[in-house]
Scaffold this motif. Structure first.
Motif, mmCIF file in Angstrom:
data_model
loop_
_atom_site.group_PDB
_atom_site.id
_atom_site.type_symbol
_atom_site.label_atom_id
_atom_site.label_comp_id
_atom_site.label_asym_id
_atom_site.label_seq_id
_atom_site.Cartn_x
_atom_site.Cartn_y
_atom_site.Cartn_z
ATOM 1 N N THR A 325 -3.979 -11.179 -2.457
ATOM 2 C CA THR A 325 -2.641 -10.827 -1.991
ATOM 3 C C THR A 325 -2.685 -9.403 -1.453
ATOM 4 O O THR A 325 -3.226 -8.504 -2.107
ATOM 5 C CB THR A 325 -1.618 -10.907 -3.133
ATOM 6 N N SER A 326 -2.141 -9.217 -0.274
ATOM 7 C CA SER A 326 -2.073 -7.870 0.291
ATOM 8 C C SER A 326 -0.642 -7.356 0.191
ATOM 9 O O SER A 326 0.314 -8.073 0.503
ATOM 10 C CB SER A 326 -2.540 -7.854 1.747
ATOM 11 N N ILE A 327 -0.514 -6.128 -0.263
ATOM 12 C CA ILE A 327 0.774 -5.445 -0.373
ATOM 13 C C ILE A 327 0.721 -4.269 0.582
ATOM 14 O O ILE A 327 -0.151 -3.389 0.444
ATOM 15 C CB ILE A 327 1.053 -4.978 -1.815
ATOM 16 N N ASP A 328 1.632 -4.236 1.536
ATOM 17 C CA ASP A 328 1.524 -3.274 2.628
ATOM 18 C C ASP A 328 2.921 -2.825 3.044
ATOM 19 O O ASP A 328 3.776 -3.667 3.332
ATOM 20 C CB ASP A 328 0.803 -3.940 3.804
ATOM 21 N N PHE A 329 3.160 -1.526 3.054
ATOM 22 C CA PHE A 329 4.437 -1.013 3.562
ATOM 23 C C PHE A 329 4.282 0.480 3.863
ATOM 24 O O PHE A 329 3.344 1.140 3.408
ATOM 25 C CB PHE A 329 5.575 -1.226 2.555
ATOM 26 N N TYR A 330 5.207 0.999 4.639
ATOM 27 C CA TYR A 330 5.221 2.418 4.966
ATOM 28 C C TYR A 330 5.819 3.205 3.809
ATOM 29 O O TYR A 330 6.868 2.845 3.260
ATOM 30 C CB TYR A 330 6.045 2.678 6.224
#
Length: 943
Positions: A325-330
């Motif tokens: 699972t990839s968790i990605d945010f600014y």
């Protein structure tokens, strides 16, 4: 201009109209929710009624000469007009308690009542404390409750679904957050082993990437990766690509220098497939289990993770890990660094995360905020800027209290179920320095040296944070949030400034993140990250890969930002209410006219509101001496009565207004840590839908009454949407897949299936369906496509096509639909529905096939099956048929007697239409169909 991030305002519920803070309500300094003309809800901040600066005052306090301006008391600043003004006296501000480590202060204040609205001392008391006087009931404006202001603003990314819709319409660069899975490789043996292995013992790609960058050995992390040193290859080799002359099955590149293939994940695949043969020792398993609930990544390890985890081959290999699972945010940009500068200087990042993991859930409380969100939305394919207002519960923690209570805990990390990965910067390692200067799990956490380091850094951090709250040591960006009520006009007007501060967000910094992961059984793991984004780049992304997942299992991820903000806590106490005991004339030097003036003033004596005893006023003192204007009396700190009456005490005062009340304002600047939700998603690791298929029907040319279908998998279509549903069980797959990928039903999938087509499902029914769902309970055959398995590689091979035969009755229609399933039995797009009939024409049998698509299935529904005839044509008799023939009528007689002599129809008419039958035939020009109408005209009499 588009709103590229969601603008969030967290407004303290105390700051709203109608809150429990009575003085704020009376002064009209509050947030207010209103409904605009278009029906939307908006919030606005009301700053109350403003006064005006009028006079300048000079006096001597000890050795200091003080000058300041004050607001005129001639105006009215309350909504009921019963309160003229509330004023603070910064000249008498002192430390409230020396027993508290937080800077805390006490400053006198005074209420001035409006004599034009207040009728007596009794009404003044009721107005202050609440109660009834005559016909009027007052809520009160004085309260000893503790109030605070912890409001702030924050920028949050759009969810992936929101981003997709906004970007698809506008093309703007909205900041987004995504929590989605990646299924890259189908390794059946590894998946079978993982399914029966504890999640926390599965390979962790984040840790593999970190250790590949540091070349470190950290117990028990290194032992898990190397299988207690038993696996024959090193981590460096596992994360290397492998050249080969044989075309790899997937994930390969071509080395142009050697003209060889490069298998990107061969070594990784070998490692994962070998894991069942290298079990971990009981010691390693036990140690990992101790720290399973909380995994901490300090400053240096977090920065490495957010900087793409690893570089070179290792990055490419880990990026193609079978499933994660990839968790990605600014992360928010342009935040201050005052707090994090302190944490970094004290090497406190590890201890901070430990403290949050230990005390936040146990010591934090939920505080109600009114949340105002401004964002872009889409309605009717148009971009709109919207504002929504809602009430939200936010977990908050007093940072100073947490550090104080945590100080005693920081020496005992081991029993706290916390596991920390501490990886300092690479520069120290390259220079041959101590790679674990902060302490790591390879050190004894209960040793005296570790206890001392943890306690020392905690105390250092606490001391430096407290200095920020001191008016002499605070930083410029925080100073405006801390009301220290300097001796100037701002100090005199401090009560208004304190309340109006709720209209502006407090200073904030995002100090940490927590990734909360919950599996279907309710097991929770928290992964904590220190937040220290680089200041020299705009790319401030949070990027983390969670590879400790199993195929087909659902995990719920919640991302929380931990935001430290400044704030103010305050309360009123020590009230004393003035009572009128007389009036008098006072002569004083007036600097406004440069001469002496005389004025009438009220003599007021202060009393305890509970006991009625006489008590000293707080706002002014007889001990203050003036240095200007010959010591004349002015409004301010000096008790004017003391100059003329040596028998008076500080309990009496002269005032131009008859209604006074003094109080002490106790206040202290504070630091709060807020837990702000960033994003959430439930993720199920799944393969992508199987490919579509081509179906060619045929007849077996003999007397066997057999028909057949040649079925072949289609080439992957990147623009395909999610397949049409047939079985009820497909709904769960559809819901989980779309939720886990952030796609909508109409979005293109854009990803091919990972596992091969493994089965063909054939559905059959003998009545015409109206939708594909009508085949739900009509699964006829399931045909496996597996040929064999390669024992050496444990690879499975599947047929790309298959012929299917079926024996059917003659002169009867059958309806077939087929679809492929991949190796995980996830379906693909079904074929068109094939209507098949074997016609027996007197011994000669031939097959008829017809493709039906979903739009062909539903029977035509006639919404308006009949039309009134008069809307199409009208049949009217000729006028001659309706004319009256009066030739036989005797007009000298009565009308009643001559009815029988009257006839219908013009004289000389050959044939009447009445009592005759007529036939009308309508013929359709489109279909040639005919319809006959029989018409009869009847003549009736009415008298």
């Amino acid at each position: 201009m588009p709103i590229l991030t969601k603008g969030i305002e967290l407004i303290d519920a105390n700051a709203f109209s109608g809150s429990m803070e009575p003085l704020r309500n009376e002064l009209g300094i509050y947030w207010e929710t209103e409904t605009s003309t278009d029906g939307s809800v908006v919030t606005t901040f009301k700053r109350g009624l403003e006064g005006s600066i009028e006079r300048r005052v000079d006096y001597t306090l000890g050795q200091n000469q003080i000058s300041y301006e004050i607001l005129s008391l001639g105006g009215i600043t309350s909504r009921s007009e019963r309160l003229r003004y509330v004023e603070l006296q910064p000249a008498f501000q002192v430390t409230a308690s020396t027993d508290k480590i937080v800077p805390n202060f006490k400053i006198p204040g005074r209420f001035y009542g409006n004599e034009n609205k207040i009728r007596s001392d009794s009404e003044w008391k009721a107005y202050l404390l609440g109660g009834t006087y005559g016909e009027k009931t007052y809520p009160g404006i004085y309260s000893t409750e503790v109030f605070d202001d912890y409001g702030t603003s924050y920028g949050l990314p759009y969810s992936l679904a929101e981003f997709n819709s906004l970007y698809g319409l506008t093309g703007y660069g909205y900041q987004s957050s995504s929590i989605v899975y990646h299924y890259n490789q189908h390794l059946p043996k590894f998946e079978s082993w993982a399914a029966t292995t504890s999640t926390i013992l599965l390979p962790n790609t984040a840790q593999m990437g970190l250790l590949s960058e540091t070349n470190a050995s950290i117990f028990p992390i290194s032992e898990v990766i190397t299988r207690d040193g038993e696996y024959p290859e090193s981590l460096e080799t596992i994360l290397q690509t492998s050249p080969t002359t044989v075309l790899p099955h997937t994930y390969y590149t071509v080395d142009t220098a050697t003209n060889q293939y490069v298998d990107v994940t061969k070594n990784l695949r070998d490692y994962l497939e070998a894991l069942p043969f290298y079990p971990l020792s009981d010691k390693t398993v036990s140690t990992i289990s101790i720290g399973s609930n909380n995994l901490l990544y300090n400053k240096d390890s977090s920065n490495l993770i957010f900087d793409n985890i690893a570089s070179g081959d290792a990055r490419a290999v880990l990026g193609n890990y079978p499933m994660y699972t990839s968790i990605d945010f600014y992360r928010p940009a342009r935040e201050g660094t005052s707090f994090r500068d302190i944490f970094n200087e004290a090497d406190f990042s590890s201890e901070l995360l430990s403290l949050l993991a230990i005390v936040f859930e146990g010591s934090s409380t939920e505080k109600t905020y009114v949340t105002k969100v401004k964002q872009d939305t889409i309605s009717n394919k148009e971009l709109n800027e919207t504002e929504t207002v809602s009430s939200t519960g936010i977990r908050v923690l007093d940072a100073v209290d947490a550090l104080t209570s945590g100080y005693a805990l920081m020496g005992d990390l081991a029993p706290l179920n916390v596991r920390s990965l501490l990886v300092p910067g690479l520069a120290a390692a390259e220079a041959g320095g101590d790679q674990f200067a902060e302490g790591a799990l390879s050190l004894d956490p209960l040793s005296n040296s570790t206890r001392f380091l943890n306690s020392y850094t905690t105390l250092t951090t606490l001391t430096r944070l407290l200095s920020l709250l001191d008016s002499e040591h605070t930083t410029e960006d925080i100073a405006d949030d801390l009301n220290h009520f300097e001796i100037n006009v701002r100090g005199k007007n401090g009560m208004y400034a304190l309340l109006q501060k709720a209209g502006a967000p407090n200073y904030k910094e995002t100090i940490a993140y927590r990734l909360e992961k919950t599996d279907a059984l309710g097991n929770v793991q928290n992964v904590w990250f220190y937040n220290d984004p680089p200041s020299d780049t705009n790319e401030q992304r949070f990027q983390y890969w969670d590879s400790q997942v199993k195929y087909g299992e659902t995990y719920t991820y919640n991302i929380y930002a931990y935001v430290m903000i400044t704030g103010m806590k305050y309360r009123m106490a020590d009230l004393r209410i003035g009572k009128n005991i007389g009036t008098g004339s006072i002569s004083f030097f007036n600097p406004l006219i440069d001469d002496f003036s005389t004025t009438d003033k009220f003599c007021v004596q202060f009393q305890d509101p509970t006991t009625g005893e006489t008590v000293d006023q707080l706002f002014a003192s007889s001990d203050i001496k003036w240095s200007a204007y010959g010591g004349e009396e002015y409004h301010g700190v000096y008790n004017e009565l003391a100059a003329d009456n040596t028998f008076s005490s500080n309990a009496q005062a002269l005032s131009e207004y008859p209604y006074l009340a003094d109080f002490n304002l106790y206040y202290e600047p504070t630091l709060q840590i807020l837990q702000i939700p960033v994003d959430s998603n439930a993720v199920t690791i799944l393969d992508n839908p199987a490919p579509g298929l081509d179906v060619v029907p045929f007849q077996v040319i003999d007397n066997s009454q057999k028909i057949g279908f040649y079925i072949q998998a289609e080439v992957y279509q990147p623009m395909a949407t999610f397949p049409t549903i047939i079985q009820t069980s497909d709904e769960a797959y559809k819901t989980d897949y779309l939720t886990s990928t952030g796609l909508s039903e109409s979005d293109e999938i854009g990803r091919p299936p990972v596992s091969d087509q493994a089965f063909i499902q054939i559905f059959r029914r003998d009545t015409k369906p109206s939708t594909y769902r009508d085949f739900n309970n009509h699964l006829y055959k399931t045909i496996p496509l597996k040929i064999r398995g390669d024992i050496s590689t444990e690879m499975s091979y599947y047929q790309p096509s298959k012929a299917f035969h079926d024996t059917i009755e003659t002169n009867k229609k059958y309806y077939y639909v087929m679809r492929l399933l991949n190796a995980h039995q996830e379906p693909g797009q079904p074929s068109a529905i094939i209507e098949a009939e074997l016609v027996d024409d007197g011994g000669y049998k031939y097959a008829l096939f017809k493709e039906l698509f979903e739009e062909d299935l539903a029977d035509e529904v006639f919404v308006n099956p009949s039309v009134k005839f008069k809307k199409l044509f009208q049949i009217i008799p000729n006028f001659q048929q309706l004319a009256l023939d009066t030739r036989n009528v005797d007009f000298t007689e009565t009308a009643e007697s001559q009815i029988s002599a009257l006839s219908v129809g013009s004289p000389g008419l050959e044939e009447s239409i009445f009592d005759q039958a007529f036939k009308i035939r309508l013929t359709s020009k489109k279909t040639g169909k005919k319809i006959d109408l029989n018409l009869t005209f009847n003549l009736t009499e009415e008298v």
